[in-house]
Write a protein that holds these residues in place. Structure first.
Motif, PDB file in Angstrom:
ATOM      1  N   CYS A  98       0.815  -1.218   0.000  1.00  0.00           N
ATOM      2  CA  CYS A  98       0.000   0.000   0.000  1.00  0.00           C
ATOM      3  C   CYS A  98       0.844   1.261   0.000  1.00  0.00           C
ATOM      4  O   CYS A  98       1.841   1.363   0.722  1.00  0.00           O
ATOM      5  N   GLU A  99       0.432   2.238  -0.786  1.00  0.00           N
ATOM      6  CA  GLU A  99       1.132   3.526  -0.804  1.00  0.00           C
ATOM      7  C   GLU A  99       0.856   4.269   0.501  1.00  0.00           C
ATOM      8  O   GLU A  99      -0.238   4.193   1.058  1.00  0.00           O
ATOM      9  N   VAL A 100       1.867   4.986   0.990  1.00  0.00           N
ATOM     10  CA  VAL A 100       1.729   5.755   2.218  1.00  0.00           C
ATOM     11  C   VAL A 100       1.077   7.098   1.894  1.00  0.00           C
ATOM     12  O   VAL A 100       1.677   7.948   1.223  1.00  0.00           O
ATOM     13  N   THR A 101      -0.146   7.265   2.337  1.00  0.00           N
ATOM     14  CA  THR A 101      -0.853   8.542   2.220  1.00  0.00           C
ATOM     15  C   THR A 101      -1.477   8.841   3.578  1.00  0.00           C
ATOM     16  O   THR A 101      -1.474   7.986   4.485  1.00  0.00           O
ATOM     17  N   GLN A 102      -2.046  10.007   3.742  1.00  0.00           N
ATOM     18  CA  GLN A 102      -2.690  10.338   5.007  1.00  0.00           C
ATOM     19  C   GLN A 102      -3.851   9.392   5.276  1.00  0.00           C
ATOM     20  O   GLN A 102      -4.091   8.987   6.420  1.00  0.00           O
ATOM     21  N   GLU A 103      -4.559   9.014   4.214  1.00  0.00           N
ATOM     22  CA  GLU A 103      -5.701   8.107   4.353  1.00  0.00           C
ATOM     23  C   GLU A 103      -5.276   6.734   4.856  1.00  0.00           C
ATOM     24  O   GLU A 103      -5.859   6.190   5.799  1.00  0.00           O
ATOM     25  N   SER A 104      -4.236   6.155   4.243  1.00  0.00           N
ATOM     26  CA  SER A 104      -3.779   4.827   4.662  1.00  0.00           C
ATOM     27  C   SER A 104      -3.094   4.890   6.024  1.00  0.00           C
ATOM     28  O   SER A 104      -3.200   3.954   6.825  1.00  0.00           O
ATOM     29  N   TYR A 105      -2.391   5.987   6.295  1.00  0.00           N
ATOM     30  CA  TYR A 105      -1.767   6.172   7.622  1.00  0.00           C
ATOM     31  C   TYR A 105      -2.840   6.171   8.710  1.00  0.00           C
ATOM     32  O   TYR A 105      -2.716   5.483   9.728  1.00  0.00           O
ATOM     33  N   ASP A 106      -3.905   6.936   8.500  1.00  0.00           N
ATOM     34  CA  ASP A 106      -4.980   7.013   9.491  1.00  0.00           C
ATOM     35  C   ASP A 106      -5.660   5.657   9.667  1.00  0.00           C
ATOM     36  O   ASP A 106      -6.049   5.291  10.787  1.00  0.00           O
ATOM     37  N   TYR A 107      -5.813   4.929   8.558  1.00  0.00           N
ATOM     38  CA  TYR A 107      -6.462   3.612   8.644  1.00  0.00           C
ATOM     39  C   TYR A 107      -5.677   2.680   9.575  1.00  0.00           C
ATOM     40  O   TYR A 107      -6.244   2.050  10.476  1.00  0.00           O
ATOM     41  N   LEU A 108      -4.361   2.588   9.366  1.00  0.00           N
ATOM     42  CA  LEU A 108      -3.536   1.702  10.188  1.00  0.00           C
ATOM     43  C   LEU A 108      -3.437   2.203  11.622  1.00  0.00           C
ATOM     44  O   LEU A 108      -3.429   1.411  12.570  1.00  0.00           O
ATOM     45  N   LYS A 109      -3.373   3.496  11.784  1.00  0.00           N
ATOM     46  CA  LYS A 109      -3.302   4.066  13.132  1.00  0.00           C
ATOM     47  C   LYS A 109      -4.573   3.757  13.904  1.00  0.00           C
ATOM     48  O   LYS A 109      -4.532   3.430  15.101  1.00  0.00           O
ATOM     49  N   ASN A 110      -5.725   3.824  13.236  1.00  0.00           N
ATOM     50  CA  ASN A 110      -6.998   3.516  13.888  1.00  0.00           C
ATOM     51  C   ASN A 110      -7.106   2.043  14.265  1.00  0.00           C
ATOM     52  O   ASN A 110      -7.873   1.689  15.177  1.00  0.00           O
ATOM     53  N   LEU A 111      -6.360   1.188  13.581  1.00  0.00           N
ATOM     54  CA  LEU A 111      -6.320  -0.234  13.953  1.00  0.00           C
ATOM     55  C   LEU A 111      -5.517  -0.456  15.217  1.00  0.00           C
ATOM     56  O   LEU A 111      -5.571  -1.533  15.816  1.00  0.00           O
ATOM     57  N   GLY A 112      -4.759   0.555  15.631  1.00  0.00           N
ATOM     58  CA  GLY A 112      -3.935   0.439  16.835  1.00  0.00           C
ATOM     59  C   GLY A 112      -2.475   0.146  16.545  1.00  0.00           C
ATOM     60  O   GLY A 112      -1.713  -0.151  17.465  1.00  0.00           O
TER      61      GLY A 112
END
Length: 556
Positions: free
Chosen positions: A251-265
């Motif tokens: 997956c490309e690192v974008t704000q959207e994907s960063y937030d998704y993984l961060k929300n997973l913990g």
């Protein structure tokens, strides 16, 4: 101690950093990380300290069971001559794992007015509490317990910032290439990075097919039917496809994907300023643990990789959302027959084994051949263990489908099961909440026992008694605490699944409705896939077929 801190801020201090690693590897990564963490602590807490006032001593390939280490001895000789203001390590057991050895060292530190700091445990001997807690922790450090996992995790936290590839099975679509880079200290370091290869199109195809079909089984079937192989030239399986779909490395690192993984913990080690999607994620600590389960996302360490991503953030996140839905409701089964609808979910009521589809040898008038289901145990045992009658595939498939069409007919078998499922969901949600409350109370009780034990340790100076007491009591408490935390994780998973009662019930009803309304327009593969979203098993007793919806109680 504010006065002491102020004194340190204004004076020219002499600081010694000591690092040690038991096994020599030639890479020096753990040594490097220990020193870097100590430097960060110094610059944060003592900003007046100059780099030229910091002396670094490194022992690689030496155990902490005694003090017979060349760099350690050199540091102690320098201590006698120069009298360091502070000696700092990243972890207590780096300097010594023996209570008696450390007691002697502490006496020598006190003689020259040298304070001792351990970064990880946050112990500072300038305070009486810090000194007391450090002495207690040294007792724990002497125990013969496995601390490798914690040290590996600390090492990962530092290595994660580099985005390097740490080894293991290289993800499909990439090669691991060795490169040389210059670190912050100006030294050349050899490391590995991922580089896309000619297999990358397979990864893109897998995501495209999965997003199109929204089915793991259909995606895997497409790969097999089109003779698309894994990197090791094997047929793809559902497990192999899923591992590709959920791996953040693509997956490309974008704000959207960063937030998704961060929300997973996930533990995120990425500075997002200036990020433009040119690089993919570098995930760490996702490997299977000893109990053969994957690490949960809360244990993942996510950094900015050094490689080019293969999948857009939007598509990757969409794939995760589909996987989560399928994870809750889909039963993954390998199917080889292209006509049968019940492959993998039809069972023999006599022996409990699966019934497999078999093609008739005789051709019908229209040129096609019918098929039947046979108990695999009957086939393998040559009828000696089971004599269940075969059943026509076309007939039983039709019976099951027509039974599902009656989901909204009051009093029908399927309608009664749907209502019972709804009641089970409510009961499960209520039970899970009570279980979670009970296990949290037990965890609190064990933690209190450990706290009380530590208080007792502070009142005695008999090392042998401390050792025996800890070995017999703490080990048992620690074991019990781990068991309770594992139980808590299982209950939380069950609780999370049960919370959305209405959503799950609506999903079941909508699936049954869509199956009925779209049945005539669907292909065999689509019908088969949807049946696996609805049915957990069908039992054939020789005369009748008994259907069990997903989640329904089943004796078999």
């Amino acid at each position: 101690m504010p006065d002491m801190l102020y004194f340190y801020q204004v004076m020219n201090m002499k600081v010694a950093i000591y690092s040690r690693k038991s096994k020599f590897t030639g890479k020096g990564e753990s040594i490097e990380n220990q020193v870097e963490m100590c430097r960060e602590y110094i610059h944060t807490n003592f900003p007046k300290v100059r780099d030229e006032d910091i002396s670094v001593f490194e022992d690689e390939g030496y155990s902490g069971k005694n003090t017979k280490r060349p760099q350690f001895q050199m540091m102690m000789e320098a201590e006698i001559k120069e009298h360091f203001n502070i000696i700092i390590v990243y972890r207590l057991d780096r300097i010594s794992r023996s209570v008696r050895d450390f007691a002697n060292l502490k006496n020598q530190f006190d003689k020259y007015g040298t304070n001792f700091i351990s970064v990880q445990e946050k112990f500072d001997t300038t305070t009486s509490l810090g000194e007391a807690m450090m002495n207690i922790s040294m007792v724990f450090a002497q125990l013969e317990r496995d601390t490798i996992g914690e040290r590996v995790r600390d090492n990962m936290n530092m290595l994660a910032r580099t985005g390097r590839w740490l080894g293991g099975t290289t993800p499909l679509g990439y090669d691991s290439v060795n490169v040389t880079m210059i670190d912050n200290g100006g030294q050349a370091r050899s490391l590995n990075k991922l580089v896309a290869n000619d297999q990358q199109d397979k990864v893109k195809l897998i995501f495209d097919k999965f997003l199109e079909t929204q089915s793991m089984t259909a995606t895997t079937a497409y790969l097999i039917e089109n003779d698309i192989k894994t990197a090791k030239n094997n047929d793809f399986t559902n497990i192999a496809v899923r591992e590709i779909l959920v791996n953040p490395v693509y997956c490309e690192v974008t704000q959207e994907s960063y937030d998704y993984l961060k929300n997973l913990g996930c533990q995120m080690y990425i500075e997002m300023k200036g990020v433009d999607g040119s690089y993919g994620f570098a995930p760490y600590n996702r490997k299977k643990t000893e109990n053969k389960r994957k690490q949960p996302p809360t244990e993942w360490i996510i950094a900015m990789g050094m490689h080019r991503p293969l999948i857009s953030a939007k598509d990757w996140i969409h794939a995760q959302e589909i996987c989560e839905i399928n994870k809750k409701y889909t039963f993954h089964r390998k199917v080889h027959n292209k006509d049968s609808l019940l492959s993998g979910i039809l069972y023999c009521a006599e022996c409990g084994h699966k019934m497999r589809p078999k093609i008739n040898s005789r051709t019908k008038a229209d040129g096609t051949r019918s098929f039947f289901y046979m108990c695999e145990y009957k086939e393998f045992s040559r009828r000696s263990k089971c004599q269940m009658k075969n059943v026509s595939g076309e007939i039983i498939d039709q019976i099951v489908c027509e039974s599902l069409f009656e989901y909204d007919v009051i009093g029908s078998v399927i309608n009664n099961q749907v209502k019972e499922l709804h009641n089970q969901m409510k009961k499960t949600a209520s039970t899970a909440e009570e279980e979670l409350k009970n296990v949290n109370n037990k965890i609190g009780e064990v933690n209190l026992q450990i706290k009380n034990l530590m208080g007792n340790l502070m009142k005695t100076s008999d090392d042998d008694v401390l050792y025996e007491y800890i070995k017999t009591e703490i080990t048992e408490l620690d074991k019990r605490l781990k068991e309770l935390k594992a139980l808590k994780e299982e209950i939380e998973e069950k609780n999370n699944a049960a919370n959305d009662i209405d959503g799950q019930y609506e999903f079941i009803c909508n699936t049954l409705r869509n199956f009925k309304e779209s049945f005539d327009q669907m292909t065999v593969v689509q019908k088969r896939e949807l049946l696996r979203n609805i049915i957990s098993r069908v039992e054939w007793d020789g005369e009748n077929a008994k259907i069990f919806l997903c989640g329904a109680d089943c004796d078999k």
